[in-house]
Design a protein around this motif. Structure first.
Motif, PDB file in Angstrom:
ATOM      1  N   GLN A 287      -1.661   4.511  -7.037  1.00 46.07           N
ATOM      2  CA  GLN A 287      -2.898   4.653  -6.434  1.00 46.07           C
ATOM      3  C   GLN A 287      -2.346   5.005  -4.774  1.00 46.07           C
ATOM      4  O   GLN A 287      -1.620   3.859  -4.007  1.00 46.07           O
ATOM      5  CB  GLN A 287      -3.581   3.297  -5.949  1.00 46.07           C
ATOM      6  CG  GLN A 287      -4.435   3.051  -5.387  1.00 46.07           C
ATOM      7  CD  GLN A 287      -5.413   2.307  -5.739  1.00 46.07           C
ATOM      8  OE1 GLN A 287      -5.063   1.362  -6.601  1.00 46.07           O
ATOM      9  NE2 GLN A 287      -6.082   1.520  -4.649  1.00 46.07           N
TER      10      GLN A 287
ATOM     11  N   ASP B  41      -2.830   4.487  -1.212  1.00 48.33           N
ATOM     12  CA  ASP B  41      -4.162   4.601  -0.512  1.00 48.33           C
ATOM     13  C   ASP B  41      -4.397   4.908   0.868  1.00 48.33           C
ATOM     14  O   ASP B  41      -5.814   5.022   1.422  1.00 48.33           O
ATOM     15  CB  ASP B  41      -3.716   2.895  -0.059  1.00 48.33           C
ATOM     16  CG  ASP B  41      -3.578   1.919  -1.180  1.00 48.33           C
ATOM     17  OD1 ASP B  41      -4.609   1.831  -2.041  1.00 48.33           O
ATOM     18  OD2 ASP B  41      -1.956   2.250  -1.434  1.00 48.33           O
ATOM     19  N   ARG B  42      -3.280   5.547   1.378  1.00 45.13           N
ATOM     20  CA  ARG B  42      -4.008   6.201   2.732  1.00 45.13           C
ATOM     21  C   ARG B  42      -2.880   7.894   2.697  1.00 45.13           C
ATOM     22  O   ARG B  42      -1.920   7.622   2.212  1.00 45.13           O
ATOM     23  CB  ARG B  42      -3.677   5.624   3.553  1.00 45.13           C
ATOM     24  CG  ARG B  42      -4.081   6.026   5.176  1.00 45.13           C
ATOM     25  CD  ARG B  42      -5.761   6.015   5.317  1.00 45.13           C
ATOM     26  NE  ARG B  42      -5.966   5.871   5.976  1.00 45.13           N
ATOM     27  CZ  ARG B  42      -7.034   7.572   7.041  1.00 45.13           C
ATOM     28  NH1 ARG B  42      -6.768   8.136   6.126  1.00 45.13           N
ATOM     29  NH2 ARG B  42      -7.353   7.690   8.292  1.00 45.13           N
TER      30      ARG B  42
ATOM     31  N   SER C 180       0.662  -1.086  -0.059  1.00 44.03           N
ATOM     32  CA  SER C 180      -0.221  -0.402  -0.407  1.00 44.03           C
ATOM     33  C   SER C 180       0.582   0.622   0.281  1.00 44.03           C
ATOM     34  O   SER C 180       2.235   1.488   0.434  1.00 44.03           O
ATOM     35  CB  SER C 180      -0.882   0.136   1.050  1.00 44.03           C
ATOM     36  OG  SER C 180      -1.320  -0.884   1.357  1.00 44.03           O
TER      37      SER C 180
ATOM     38  N   LEU D  45      -4.868   2.204   7.879  1.00 41.54           N
ATOM     39  CA  LEU D  45      -5.388   1.371   6.733  1.00 41.54           C
ATOM     40  C   LEU D  45      -6.430   0.493   6.627  1.00 41.54           C
ATOM     41  O   LEU D  45      -7.282  -0.282   5.428  1.00 41.54           O
ATOM     42  CB  LEU D  45      -4.020   0.657   5.791  1.00 41.54           C
ATOM     43  CG  LEU D  45      -2.990   1.332   4.609  1.00 41.54           C
ATOM     44  CD1 LEU D  45      -1.013   0.562   5.008  1.00 41.54           C
ATOM     45  CD2 LEU D  45      -3.637   1.743   3.568  1.00 41.54           C
TER      46      LEU D  45
END
Length: 346
Positions: free
Chosen positions: A290, A292-293, A253, A312
């Protein structure tokens, strides 16, 4: 003038810009050829800008080739100049190299065109993003009120006391989501390496004097070493690829971390980092990564492995509350003691 990739408008394109803003052109499509920005196509108005929109914009969106489109509205600004929509097209099926090149040149083209005439700026990866319906959704989202962070409130307060100045082609531009400074090429390359799995950590800084985003560090970093990379006296942006398992799945991530050590930084530093944050995240996502957080911290001590995991994958509280016996009415006095009855009448 500082540029993000060294790519600038061709002489023909500059001449076209100088003569095409009188209302005779509805749409102009721009591409990159031989390391120059060039005019690929143009069209004239046929009806109102809303009626022309989908018929003129959508056919110019190739499924594998990024491009830029300037689309003229029928409205004018206070100086009686037409207002334009700046569309950046980066389809999912385009090569990573092309996505990176077009993303890094977008701000340069806006300056060449004249950012003061751009009313709206939209980025899209599918045609629905750049359709008339997508444009209207973008406007609605922009106009909708949203809660502000402390840094955003501080920026709004500072901006409210400033005298607005004219925007020229050599000035840094204020976008709908913040101030977009150019990002140095080495920073772009390291972000791409992180996306491709070659490294796990990239640190970026804002050059306050030269107004650009610079690379501070890039390496293959263990999560245990992450706190030590957060400066205690300066703000920074961090991109970290967090490798972990969740419910039996192995995940990698990408976490964007904005570190701001409170009032140890100057007002200018706090203001610019807060304002540049959203455009930097947008640039990262345009490069195909991307996020993710997104986290905001004031100290590296917060960045433990458990903290990242919980951010997450927040824990869900599924435990049922145990039945609680209701309390008796107040004011009954002390509980009465009873003597146990003796057996056999004794």
């Amino acid at each position: 003038m500082s540029h993000q990739t060294g790519i600038t408008a061709s002489e023909d394109l500059r001449n076209f810009f100088a003569t095409s803003k009188d209302g005779s052109i509805r749409l102009m499509k721009i591409g990159i050829d031989n390391e120059e920005l060039v005019l690929l196509d143009k069209s004239e108005p046929r009806s109102s800008w809303e009626e022309d929109y989908d018929a003129q914009v959508l056919p110019h969106l190739d499924e594998k080739q990024p491009c830029y489109i300037f689309y003229r509205m029928d409205s004018t600004d206070n100086s009686d100049q037409y207002e334009w929509i700046y569309l950046s097209w980066s389809p999912d099926f385009a090569s990573v190299k092309h996505k990176m090149l077009f993303a890094a040149t977008r701000a340069t083209l806006k300056r060449e065109f004249g950012g003061g005439q751009v009313k709206w700026e939209i980025f899209g990866t599918v045609k629905e993003d750049l359709s008339l319906s997508g444009f209207r959704k973008h406007v609605e989202a922009h106009d909708a009120p949203a809660p502000l962070t402390f840094e955003e409130e501080e920026l709004a307060m500072i901006k409210s006391t400033e005298v607005k100045a004219d925007i020229g082609v050599d000035t840094k531009h204020q976008t709908l989501s913040g101030v977009a400074f150019p990002i140095e090429d080495d920073a772009l390359h390291k972000i791409m390496e992180l996306g491709q799995g070659e490294i796990t950590y990239v640190q970026l800084s804002v050059d306050l004097e030269n107004e650009k985003i610079c690379l501070e560090a890039a390496e293959d970093l263990a999560v245990s070493a992450l706190p030590s990379r957060v400066p205690a006296d300066h703000a920074r942006y961090h991109l970290f690829k967090f490798k972990h398992t969740h419910e039996g799945d192995y995940l990698q991530s990408i976490i964007f971390i904005y570190s701001m050590p409170g009032y140890k930084c100057s007002v200018k530093e706090r203001m610019l980092y807060s304002s540049c944050k959203s455009p930097v995240i947008e640039m990262v996502e345009q490069l195909g990564l991307q996020v993710d957080r997104k986290l905001e911290i004031d100290s590296g001590e917060e960045l433990s492995e458990a903290y990242l995991y919980d951010e997450l994958h927040p824990k869900k509280n599924i435990a049922k509350q145990a039945f609680a016996k209701p309390k008796g009415p107040a004011g009954r006095g002390p509980k009465r003691m009873t003597k146990p009855r003796a057996e056999n009448g004794e």
